[in-house]
Design a protein around this motif. Structure first.
Motif, PDB file in Angstrom:
ATOM      1  N   ILE A  28       0.846  -1.207   0.000  1.00  0.00           N
ATOM      2  CA  ILE A  28       0.000   0.000   0.000  1.00  0.00           C
ATOM      3  C   ILE A  28       0.880   1.255   0.000  1.00  0.00           C
ATOM      4  O   ILE A  28       0.643   2.199  -0.769  1.00  0.00           O
ATOM      5  CB  ILE A  28      -0.955  -0.011   1.216  1.00  0.00           C
ATOM      6  CG1 ILE A  28      -2.015  -1.098   1.031  1.00  0.00           C
ATOM      7  CG2 ILE A  28      -1.620   1.360   1.403  1.00  0.00           C
ATOM      8  CD1 ILE A  28      -2.887  -1.344   2.247  1.00  0.00           C
ATOM      9  N   CYS A  32       1.070   4.102  -2.941  1.00  0.00           N
ATOM     10  CA  CYS A  32       0.817   5.520  -2.608  1.00  0.00           C
ATOM     11  C   CYS A  32       2.002   6.388  -3.036  1.00  0.00           C
ATOM     12  O   CYS A  32       1.810   7.451  -3.644  1.00  0.00           O
ATOM     13  CB  CYS A  32       0.571   5.685  -1.107  1.00  0.00           C
ATOM     14  SG  CYS A  32      -1.020   5.065  -0.568  1.00  0.00           S
ATOM     15  N   ARG A  36       1.124   9.062  -5.878  1.00  0.00           N
ATOM     16  CA  ARG A  36       0.739  10.312  -5.200  1.00  0.00           C
ATOM     17  C   ARG A  36       0.962  11.559  -6.054  1.00  0.00           C
ATOM     18  O   ARG A  36       0.176  12.502  -5.990  1.00  0.00           O
ATOM     19  CB  ARG A  36       1.492  10.420  -3.879  1.00  0.00           C
ATOM     20  CG  ARG A  36       0.935  11.471  -2.946  1.00  0.00           C
ATOM     21  CD  ARG A  36       1.573  11.411  -1.582  1.00  0.00           C
ATOM     22  NE  ARG A  36       2.903  10.842  -1.630  1.00  0.00           N
ATOM     23  CZ  ARG A  36       3.439  10.080  -0.674  1.00  0.00           C
ATOM     24  NH1 ARG A  36       2.753   9.810   0.401  1.00  0.00           N
ATOM     25  NH2 ARG A  36       4.644   9.595  -0.779  1.00  0.00           N
ATOM     26  N   LEU A  42      -6.274   9.614  -5.711  1.00  0.00           N
ATOM     27  CA  LEU A  42      -6.944   8.593  -4.898  1.00  0.00           C
ATOM     28  C   LEU A  42      -7.442   7.402  -5.715  1.00  0.00           C
ATOM     29  O   LEU A  42      -7.180   6.250  -5.373  1.00  0.00           O
ATOM     30  CB  LEU A  42      -8.100   9.222  -4.098  1.00  0.00           C
ATOM     31  CG  LEU A  42      -8.898   8.240  -3.222  1.00  0.00           C
ATOM     32  CD1 LEU A  42      -7.985   7.475  -2.275  1.00  0.00           C
ATOM     33  CD2 LEU A  42      -9.978   8.967  -2.450  1.00  0.00           C
ATOM     34  N   ILE A  45      -4.712   5.233  -7.056  1.00  0.00           N
ATOM     35  CA  ILE A  45      -4.084   4.500  -5.951  1.00  0.00           C
ATOM     36  C   ILE A  45      -4.952   3.310  -5.531  1.00  0.00           C
ATOM     37  O   ILE A  45      -4.456   2.206  -5.308  1.00  0.00           O
ATOM     38  CB  ILE A  45      -3.805   5.458  -4.764  1.00  0.00           C
ATOM     39  CG1 ILE A  45      -2.559   6.284  -5.096  1.00  0.00           C
ATOM     40  CG2 ILE A  45      -3.626   4.697  -3.446  1.00  0.00           C
ATOM     41  CD1 ILE A  45      -2.238   7.376  -4.101  1.00  0.00           C
ATOM     42  N   ILE A  64      -3.896   4.971   3.717  1.00  0.00           N
ATOM     43  CA  ILE A  64      -4.056   5.739   2.470  1.00  0.00           C
ATOM     44  C   ILE A  64      -4.405   7.188   2.816  1.00  0.00           C
ATOM     45  O   ILE A  64      -3.860   8.130   2.231  1.00  0.00           O
ATOM     46  CB  ILE A  64      -5.172   5.115   1.588  1.00  0.00           C
ATOM     47  CG1 ILE A  64      -4.836   3.681   1.225  1.00  0.00           C
ATOM     48  CG2 ILE A  64      -5.389   5.949   0.329  1.00  0.00           C
ATOM     49  CD1 ILE A  64      -6.029   2.878   0.710  1.00  0.00           C
ATOM     50  N   GLU A  67      -1.375   9.017   3.970  1.00  0.00           N
ATOM     51  CA  GLU A  67      -0.430   9.261   2.870  1.00  0.00           C
ATOM     52  C   GLU A  67      -0.894  10.388   1.955  1.00  0.00           C
ATOM     53  O   GLU A  67      -0.098  11.089   1.354  1.00  0.00           O
ATOM     54  CB  GLU A  67      -0.258   7.975   2.049  1.00  0.00           C
ATOM     55  CG  GLU A  67       0.530   6.893   2.755  1.00  0.00           C
ATOM     56  CD  GLU A  67       1.962   7.302   3.038  1.00  0.00           C
ATOM     57  OE1 GLU A  67       2.660   7.663   2.084  1.00  0.00           O
ATOM     58  OE2 GLU A  67       2.366   7.283   4.216  1.00  0.00           O
ATOM     59  N   LEU A  68      -2.214  10.541   1.823  1.00  0.00           N
ATOM     60  CA  LEU A  68      -2.755  11.558   0.899  1.00  0.00           C
ATOM     61  C   LEU A  68      -3.245  12.806   1.624  1.00  0.00           C
ATOM     62  O   LEU A  68      -3.795  13.718   1.003  1.00  0.00           O
ATOM     63  CB  LEU A  68      -3.908  10.963   0.077  1.00  0.00           C
ATOM     64  CG  LEU A  68      -3.542   9.820  -0.861  1.00  0.00           C
ATOM     65  CD1 LEU A  68      -4.747   9.379  -1.668  1.00  0.00           C
ATOM     66  CD2 LEU A  68      -2.420  10.219  -1.793  1.00  0.00           C
TER      67      LEU A  68
END
Ligand code: FES
Length: 175
Positions: A28, A32, A36, A42, A45, A64, A67-68
């Protein structure tokens, strides 16, 4: 009179342990990091994670989101909005049965009924032995040779109920 305690109680929210395996977590994070930089990363991903793991784990949502720099609710909302994103770990084989018109006109409805009956599951479910997940799909680009089925990455045309049973037996024998 009793003295007030100098200590105040602080409530701490304890997160339940994550069900992600270390390999899933790494995967994951890798997806990402790679996607990214895209505009609106999103959805790509989520596709990348599903492609790598076969599903988008619930416990991957906080990762997630972090990370975003999004809220968990935002990520969860997108994952649940699109039926394509699988929330459960898939079986060892994923069987997609075409439900689009051209296939339906040549027997896909009967094939779908047969598939559900012999596997004992509905769409979006996995057999109890973890061998087969059943998914609907709307056209596999094989309309002239319907009913069409995709078993893992292999497209199959003119799939009768009898041939379906043989294909499933073959897939089960591989694992
Ligand atoms: S309608 Fe089934 S493959 Fe196109």
């Amino acid at each position: 009179m009793r003295k007030k305690s100098a200590l105040r109680s602080i409530s701490v929210k304890v997160e339940p342990p994550s069900s992600l395996t270390p390999a899933e977590r790494t995967s994951i994070l890798e997806v990402c990091a790679r996607l990214r930089p895209l505009d609106g990363p999103l959805i790509p991903i989520l596709h990348g994670i599903q492609s790598a793991l076969g599903y988008v784990p619930n416990d991957g949502v906080p990762l997630i989101a972090a990370e975003l720099n999004l809220s968990r609710a935002e990520v969860h909302g997108v994952v649940t909005f699109y039926h394509y994103f699988r929330k459960e770990r898939p079986g060892r084989h994923v069987v997609h049965v075409c439900r689009a018109e051209a296939c339906q006109s040549v027997g896909a409805v009967a094939l779908e009924t047969h598939a559900k009956k012999v596997l004992g599951i509905d769409f979006h479910q996995t057999t109890p032995d973890g061998a087969v997940s059943l998914e609907p799909v709307y056209c596999l680009g094989n309309c002239a040779l319907g009913p069409s089925v995709m078993i893992d990455d292999r497209l199959q045309g003119r799939v009768s109920p009898k041939r379906f049973d043989a294909l499933i037996a073959k897939a089960r024998a591989q694992t």
